[in-house]
Enzyme design. Structure first.
Site, mmCIF file in Angstrom:
data_model
loop_
_atom_site.group_PDB
_atom_site.id
_atom_site.type_symbol
_atom_site.label_atom_id
_atom_site.label_comp_id
_atom_site.label_asym_id
_atom_site.label_seq_id
_atom_site.Cartn_x
_atom_site.Cartn_y
_atom_site.Cartn_z
ATOM 1 N N ARG A 19 -11.048 -4.588 -1.536
ATOM 2 C CA ARG A 19 -9.910 -5.086 -2.276
ATOM 3 C C ARG A 19 -8.359 -4.783 -1.602
ATOM 4 O O ARG A 19 -7.825 -5.425 -0.924
ATOM 5 C CB ARG A 19 -9.881 -4.631 -3.684
ATOM 6 C CG ARG A 19 -9.111 -5.415 -4.667
ATOM 7 C CD ARG A 19 -7.661 -5.127 -4.556
ATOM 8 N NE ARG A 19 -7.596 -3.624 -5.117
ATOM 9 C CZ ARG A 19 -6.180 -3.037 -5.063
ATOM 10 N NH1 ARG A 19 -5.303 -3.793 -4.511
ATOM 11 N NH2 ARG A 19 -6.172 -1.790 -5.495
ATOM 12 N N ASP A 20 -7.972 -3.599 -1.729
ATOM 13 C CA ASP A 20 -6.674 -3.178 -1.296
ATOM 14 C C ASP A 20 -6.591 -3.057 0.312
ATOM 15 O O ASP A 20 -5.484 -3.718 0.859
ATOM 16 C CB ASP A 20 -6.325 -1.603 -1.541
ATOM 17 C CG ASP A 20 -4.936 -1.496 -1.815
ATOM 18 O OD1 ASP A 20 -4.175 -2.102 -1.218
ATOM 19 O OD2 ASP A 20 -4.482 -0.449 -2.607
ATOM 20 N N HIS A 215 -3.800 7.482 -6.119
ATOM 21 C CA HIS A 215 -3.838 6.394 -5.313
ATOM 22 C C HIS A 215 -3.061 6.400 -4.264
ATOM 23 O O HIS A 215 -1.992 5.783 -4.460
ATOM 24 C CB HIS A 215 -4.017 5.091 -6.113
ATOM 25 C CG HIS A 215 -3.972 3.603 -5.351
ATOM 26 N ND1 HIS A 215 -5.382 2.947 -5.266
ATOM 27 C CD2 HIS A 215 -3.070 3.014 -4.746
ATOM 28 C CE1 HIS A 215 -5.183 2.000 -4.527
ATOM 29 N NE2 HIS A 215 -3.835 1.706 -4.366
ATOM 30 N N HIS A 217 -1.172 5.673 -0.782
ATOM 31 C CA HIS A 217 -0.829 4.997 0.594
ATOM 32 C C HIS A 217 -0.249 5.947 1.681
ATOM 33 O O HIS A 217 0.369 7.114 1.272
ATOM 34 C CB HIS A 217 0.040 3.715 0.353
ATOM 35 C CG HIS A 217 -0.737 2.547 -0.207
ATOM 36 N ND1 HIS A 217 -1.585 1.712 0.360
ATOM 37 C CD2 HIS A 217 -1.089 2.481 -1.452
ATOM 38 C CE1 HIS A 217 -2.126 0.949 -0.516
ATOM 39 N NE2 HIS A 217 -1.786 1.350 -1.677
ATOM 40 N N CYS A 248 -0.072 -3.143 0.610
ATOM 41 C CA CYS A 248 0.241 -3.980 -0.460
ATOM 42 C C CYS A 248 1.011 -5.182 0.100
ATOM 43 O O CYS A 248 2.092 -5.054 0.655
ATOM 44 C CB CYS A 248 0.761 -3.284 -1.859
ATOM 45 S SG CYS A 248 1.217 -4.308 -2.949
ATOM 46 N N ASN A 257 -4.245 2.718 2.338
ATOM 47 C CA ASN A 257 -4.561 3.898 1.539
ATOM 48 C C ASN A 257 -5.014 5.150 2.523
ATOM 49 O O ASN A 257 -5.282 5.010 3.765
ATOM 50 C CB ASN A 257 -5.689 3.735 0.751
ATOM 51 C CG ASN A 257 -5.486 2.534 -0.238
ATOM 52 O OD1 ASN A 257 -5.593 1.250 -0.044
ATOM 53 N ND2 ASN A 257 -4.962 2.892 -1.446
#
Ligand code: HMG
Ligand code: MG
Length: 310
Positions: A19-20, A215, A217, A248, A257
């Site tokens: 996802r990210d 979370h 990055h 993002c 991340n």
């Protein structure tokens, strides 16, 4: 008290790369490739995995195939064995889509800062929370688990440093609505260790440690240092992305991340179990790299792990 005096036996790694990671790739990875990547990650021992997003395909075209990805990978989500898949969900439309796939967990997301939230979902923070007042109870009624994210906790690309009480207020709302855990995002990777200590200490005055995740990055190479501060303070769930893929799309300059291999290598080296096979994880990183078609930034990914045995 000395640093790392009370290390846990085990922590949870929450993999977010499908996802990210993939939401920020300029080239869209084909659906079968995503499924191959998810298969490799689960095969390496990943138990918590964010596989896609039910957001608007106009906003994130890279994840427009969410239903197909889940259809191909659903048999791998063995909740009876503790393997949980999640997908981002911004509104009721997203929830309906999630329910139709049979996925077990959705994740709702909101920023601590107004301007990032507006860029990300085209709503104020309060308007977004009002949407989640409907989404979270409706999801739980259907038996889904709901995770929450608070973005820009360590800093906002438009507003700079954000008072921690602002992030705590947003996280409290998500908890009250019924999120089982809230993941605190350093969306643009600006955090440093003493700042992290202050943020985590402030959160731990309000919440139990196991309801908080980190979370981070890794835009400025500080994600792992910050995670180690959280580990020392009692945080037990860390989000990560294979090879460090990602970013993002609505946070300019955000990098991927913290790389999962770097996290697992470090934790296992400290005697903290992750349940993940580093060799197989490294192979999963090779799969991801081939799919995105460019070199991934993770350090262990680049160093290779075969050299460790020599
Ligand atoms: P909008 O344009 O304000 O609202 O978008 P809308 O309701 O007018 O929707 C626009 C179009 O999308 C419409 O289609 C809707 O039907 C459709 P049209 O009528 O024009 O043909 N639509 C949907 N389609 C499919 N699924 C849906 C859905 N909802 C509407 N669920 C909206 C508002 C929230 C939809 C949009 O802003 C959006 O999707 N934003 C998502 C942005 C995003 O995914 N950002 C990245 C994830 S967050 C992140 O990375 C941070 C995190 O990692 C933590 C951290 O690092 O800090 C979590
Ligand atoms: Mg993120």
């Amino acid at each position: 008290m000395a640093l790392f005096e009370r290390l846990p036996d085990r922590v949870h790694v929450y993999e977010v790369s499908p996802r990210d990671g993939l939401q920020n790739e300029s080239a869209t990875v084909p659906t079968h490739g995503k499924a191959r990547m998810i298969d490799a990650l689960v095969g390496a021992g990943i138990q918590q995995l964010e596989v896609t997003s039910f957001v608007s395909p106009k906003w994130i075209p890279q994840l427009a195939d969410a239903e197909e990805v889940i259809q191909l990978t659903q048999p791998l989500e063995r909740r009876d064995q503790g393997i949980h898949f999640s997908a981002l969900c911004p509104n009721m439309r997203g929830l309906d889509r999630a329910i139709s796939t049979g996925i077990g967990t959705i994740a709702v997301f909101v920023s601590a800062s107004e301007s990032h939230n507006k860029k990300n979902v085209n709503k104020t923070v309060d308007e977004t929370l009002a949407v989640f007042e409907q989404v979270v109870p409706a999801a739980r009624k259907q038996g889904l688990r709901v995770r929450g994210y608070v973005s820009t906790v360590w800093g906002c690309p438009y507003e700079g440093e954000i008072p921690v009480r602002q992030a705590i207020a947003v996280a409290s709302r998500l908890m009250e609505l019924g999120c089982y855990q809230v993941s605190l995002g350093d969306t643009i990777g600006v955090g440093t260790p003493v700042q992290t200590l202050q943020i985590i200490n402030a959160f731990l005055q309000e919440f139990e440690a196991d309801t908080i995740a980190m979370h981070m990055h890794d835009t400025r190479g500080t994600a792992l240092s910050n995670v180690l501060v959280g580990l020392d303070r009692g945080i037990r769930t860390f989000d990560a992305s294979i090879g460090g893929v990602g970013g993002c799309p609505y946070a300019p300059g955000a990098a991927g991340n913290l790389a999962t291999e770097d996290l697992v290598y470090t934790l296992e080296g400290m005697g903290v179990e992750t349940g993940i096979d580093l060799g197989k994880l490294w192979e999963a990183g090779r799969v991801a790299e081939a799919l995105v078609g460019h070199r991934l930034p993770g350090k262990v990914h680049q160093a290779g792990i075969l050299s460790l045995a020599q």
